[in-house]
Design a protein around this motif. Structure first.
Motif, mmCIF file in Angstrom:
data_model
loop_
_atom_site.group_PDB
_atom_site.id
_atom_site.type_symbol
_atom_site.label_atom_id
_atom_site.label_comp_id
_atom_site.label_asym_id
_atom_site.label_seq_id
_atom_site.Cartn_x
_atom_site.Cartn_y
_atom_site.Cartn_z
ATOM 1 N N LEU A 1 0.828 -1.215 0.000
ATOM 2 C CA LEU A 1 0.000 0.000 0.000
ATOM 3 C C LEU A 1 0.857 1.257 0.000
ATOM 4 N N VAL A 2 1.906 1.264 0.807
ATOM 5 C CA VAL A 2 2.796 2.427 0.862
ATOM 6 C C VAL A 2 3.488 2.624 -0.484
ATOM 7 N N GLU A 3 3.993 1.545 -1.066
ATOM 8 C CA GLU A 3 4.663 1.650 -2.363
ATOM 9 C C GLU A 3 3.707 2.124 -3.447
ATOM 10 N N SER A 4 2.468 1.650 -3.395
ATOM 11 C CA SER A 4 1.471 2.080 -4.368
ATOM 12 C C SER A 4 1.157 3.561 -4.205
ATOM 13 N N ALA A 5 1.031 4.001 -2.961
ATOM 14 C CA ALA A 5 0.744 5.410 -2.710
ATOM 15 C C ALA A 5 1.905 6.281 -3.179
ATOM 16 N N ARG A 6 3.123 5.824 -2.940
ATOM 17 C CA ARG A 6 4.297 6.586 -3.405
ATOM 18 C C ARG A 6 4.340 6.645 -4.926
ATOM 19 N N ALA A 7 4.025 5.540 -5.562
ATOM 20 C CA ALA A 7 4.032 5.516 -7.030
ATOM 21 C C ALA A 7 2.961 6.446 -7.579
ATOM 22 N N ASP A 8 1.765 6.433 -6.978
ATOM 23 C CA ASP A 8 0.697 7.322 -7.407
ATOM 24 C C ASP A 8 1.089 8.778 -7.209
ATOM 25 N N ASP A 9 1.739 9.068 -6.089
ATOM 26 C CA ASP A 9 2.180 10.430 -5.791
ATOM 27 C C ASP A 9 3.241 10.881 -6.775
ATOM 28 N N ALA A 10 4.116 9.986 -7.145
ATOM 29 C CA ALA A 10 5.187 10.320 -8.089
ATOM 30 C C ALA A 10 4.644 10.609 -9.485
ATOM 31 N N THR A 11 3.571 9.915 -9.884
ATOM 32 C CA THR A 11 3.013 10.124 -11.223
ATOM 33 C C THR A 11 2.098 11.332 -11.267
#
Length: 80
Positions: A68-78
């Protein structure tokens, strides 16, 4: 190797429903019981199985949180 007791299998299956904190606390209790060395071999094996399952549950919860954290970071980065 002998077939596990069906009631033990049901109990181990039920552990999958625990949250991280509860599984962690129960795992700590299992470790204390095993370290005390006062259990018969059969009881120690049952405790060991329970501990293994609880460790798997804890790891699964941690892996889920990490995803979940990695997904949130990826979404934030995009989007950021």
């Amino acid at each position: 190797m002998s077939t596990p007791d069906p009631s033990t299998e049901d109990e181990l299956k039920a552990l999958e429903e625990l949250g991280y904190e509860e599984a962690r606390d129960q795992l700590a209790e299992v470790v204390r019981a095993l370290e005390s060395g006062g259990s018969a071999l059969a009881e120690s094996l049952t405790l060991w199985q329970r501990g293994e399952k609880l460790a798997q549950v804890c790891q699964a919860r941690l892996d889920g949180a990490r995803a979940l954290v990695e997904s949130a970071r990826a979404d934030d980065a995009t989007t950021g």
